[in-house]
Design a protein around this motif. Sequence first.
Motif, PDB file in Angstrom:
ATOM      1  N   TYR A   1       0.826  -1.198   0.000  1.00 50.59           N
ATOM      2  CA  TYR A   1       0.000   0.000   0.000  1.00 50.59           C
ATOM      3  C   TYR A   1       0.868   1.257   0.000  1.00 50.59           C
ATOM      4  O   TYR A   1       0.689   2.153  -0.844  1.00 50.59           O
ATOM      5  CB  TYR A   1      -0.933   0.014   1.221  1.00 50.59           C
TER       6      TYR A   1
ATOM      7  N   MET B   1       1.482   4.039  -2.872  1.00 45.80           N
ATOM      8  CA  MET B   1       1.195   5.452  -2.641  1.00 45.80           C
ATOM      9  C   MET B   1       2.383   6.320  -3.035  1.00 45.80           C
ATOM     10  O   MET B   1       2.215   7.399  -3.624  1.00 45.80           O
ATOM     11  CB  MET B   1       0.835   5.682  -1.169  1.00 45.80           C
TER      12      MET B   1
ATOM     13  N   ARG C   1      -6.819   0.086  -3.609  1.00 50.47           N
ATOM     14  CA  ARG C   1      -7.133   1.043  -2.536  1.00 50.47           C
ATOM     15  C   ARG C   1      -6.379   2.359  -2.763  1.00 50.47           C
ATOM     16  O   ARG C   1      -6.959   3.451  -2.662  1.00 50.47           O
ATOM     17  CB  ARG C   1      -6.755   0.438  -1.191  1.00 50.47           C
TER      18      ARG C   1
ATOM     19  N   THR D   1      -7.854   4.256  -5.731  1.00 51.59           N
ATOM     20  CA  THR D   1      -9.147   4.842  -5.372  1.00 51.59           C
ATOM     21  C   THR D   1      -8.960   6.113  -4.548  1.00 51.59           C
ATOM     22  O   THR D   1      -9.628   7.124  -4.778  1.00 51.59           O
ATOM     23  CB  THR D   1      -9.982   3.818  -4.587  1.00 51.59           C
ATOM     24  N   GLU D   2      -8.041   6.082  -3.598  1.00 56.05           N
ATOM     25  CA  GLU D   2      -7.845   7.210  -2.694  1.00 56.05           C
ATOM     26  C   GLU D   2      -7.193   8.416  -3.365  1.00 56.05           C
ATOM     27  O   GLU D   2      -7.475   9.557  -3.000  1.00 56.05           O
ATOM     28  CB  GLU D   2      -6.990   6.776  -1.495  1.00 56.05           C
ATOM     29  N   THR D   3      -6.324   8.168  -4.336  1.00 56.34           N
ATOM     30  CA  THR D   3      -5.519   9.264  -4.893  1.00 56.34           C
ATOM     31  C   THR D   3      -6.151   9.943  -6.098  1.00 56.34           C
ATOM     32  O   THR D   3      -5.762  11.059  -6.450  1.00 56.34           O
ATOM     33  CB  THR D   3      -4.134   8.755  -5.299  1.00 56.34           C
TER      34      THR D   3
ATOM     35  N   ALA E   1     -14.201   2.848  -8.697  1.00 58.99           N
ATOM     36  CA  ALA E   1     -13.661   4.199  -8.525  1.00 58.99           C
ATOM     37  C   ALA E   1     -14.162   5.121  -9.642  1.00 58.99           C
ATOM     38  O   ALA E   1     -13.387   5.828 -10.286  1.00 58.99           O
ATOM     39  CB  ALA E   1     -12.134   4.176  -8.479  1.00 58.99           C
TER      40      ALA E   1
ATOM     41  N   HIS F   1      -4.795  16.644  -2.279  1.00 56.86           N
ATOM     42  CA  HIS F   1      -5.346  15.734  -1.265  1.00 56.86           C
ATOM     43  C   HIS F   1      -4.330  14.737  -0.703  1.00 56.86           C
ATOM     44  O   HIS F   1      -4.641  14.059   0.273  1.00 56.86           O
ATOM     45  CB  HIS F   1      -6.526  14.944  -1.851  1.00 56.86           C
TER      46      HIS F   1
END
Length: 436
Positions: free
Chosen positions: A103, A107, A133, A136-138, A177, A414
Motif C-alpha cells: 500500500y 502510494m 485502494r 481509489t484514494e488518490t 472508482a 489531497h
Amino acid sequence: MLDILIKNTELITNDESKPLIKDGYIGIKDGCIDFISDSLPENVKAREVIDGKNKIAMPGLVNAHSHSAMTLMRNYADDIALEKWLFDNIFPVEAKLTDKDVYWGTMLGISEMLKSGITAFADMYMFMDEVARAVTETGIKANLCKSPVQFFEDGQLKRLDKSQGTIDYYNSYHNSANGRIKVFVEIHSVYMFNENTLRNAAQLAKQLNTGIHIHLLETLSEVESSKKDYDMTSIEICRETGVLDVPVMAAHCVHLTDGDLRIMKEKRASVVHNPTSNLKLGSGIARVPEMMDMGINVCLGTDGAASNNNLNMFEEMNLAAILHKGVAMNPQLMKAQDVLKMGTVNGARAIGFDDTGILSKGMKADIILVDTDKPHFYPKNNPMSMIVYSAQAADVDTVIVDGNVLVKKREFIHIDEERIKFEVDTLSKRLLGRQP
C-alpha cells in the motif's frame, strides 16, 4: 456553468484535425472536455479558472507498464543482470512483503507519477487489493491486473493456481472508482507459468471479457528457455495457448523474430517499450521502429523503480526518441509527434481507456499543464519537440484527472506527501536490512 476553464494556454491535442492550438481555451464540465477553442465563447462562466500563460496543456501521460510498489526497492541491487537481479535479490525481498508494504509503496509510486504528469498507469504486482485502494484514494486512473498463479506462500516461492481470486478481484474492482480502474489478467511471463497455466489464464481472460498484461521476451535467457520448454518462441506459445486471442499488453518485447512481429500485428497486441529498464538491465533494444512501421500499437512504460530507478515518463519519451535514431544512424526515425502519442493516446488505448489521451470535446478531462517559462524551453520553436526533447518531470505544474485537479502549482491537493515518504522510509529499513 463550467467546473474548470483553462485559458491562454498553448495546446497539444493529439487530435489529427487540429494537433496544435497556439493560444487556446479548454472548458471542463462533469469530468469531460466541454469545448476546445482558440477563442473564448461568449458568456462562459466557471467555478475555477486556471491561467495557462507560459504553459502547454496536453493529454496526461500514460505509464503502460509498472510495478508501483517496487519503489520500496529503489536504488537496491543495481548493476546486476536481470536473472540474478530478479531471482537472487528482488524475489527474496518480495517474499517478505506485506499488504501494508505494498500500500505505502504504491502510494509513493502514485505520488511520483502524478507529480510527473502521469494520469494513468498499468500495474502488475502482489496484494493488488492494496494497489486498488491506493488508486481509489488518490484519484489517478489505472489498469490493475491480478495473477491466477500465486508465486509466494509462507515466504516460499511456489506456483499455486488460484483463478477464483482473479475472478473475485475482477468483480470487485473492474470499472470501480467511478470507472477509473480497469482489471486485466496477469501472466507474469511464459517462464514463470507453464503451458497449462497459460491456457487457463487465457481462458480466464476470455471468460471475464478482459485483457492480459504480460512480460514477453525481455531477455535472451527467455529466448533460450522458451525454445527449451516449448520448442517455440514465447510469442508462438502465447498464440498456441490462446493468450493472444484477447487484448494483450506485452511489456518489453526486446527479442522478437520476424515471425513474432507478424504474429503481434495479426493479433493486434500492444507492445510496451521500456527503454530505460531494458538498457539498465542490459536486456537489449526492442525493434520499435519496425513495429511502428507495421502498425503495431507501441506505447511506453517505466517498469518498476527497482530497475529504472524512477517513474519519469518524460525520460522514457526522450530516450525512446533518441535511442533508435542512434542505433539505426537515422535521425528521421521516432519523430517527436509519434513518440508523444506513444506516451499518451497509444498507452491509453492499450490499458483499456478509449476516452482519454486526446484533447477534444467529449473526451475525459485528463490534462496536464507543463510550465515552459524556464530557460531550457527558450526559444519556444516547436511545442512537441519541447515536450519530448526538453521537458523534465519537474516542469509539470498542474494535473487534472476526470476533471478533478490533483496537483496545482506542483502541490498535491489531497495527498499527504510527507506521510508517504516517512512510512516508506520506515518500511524499507525492515525489508532491505537497513539500520534505523
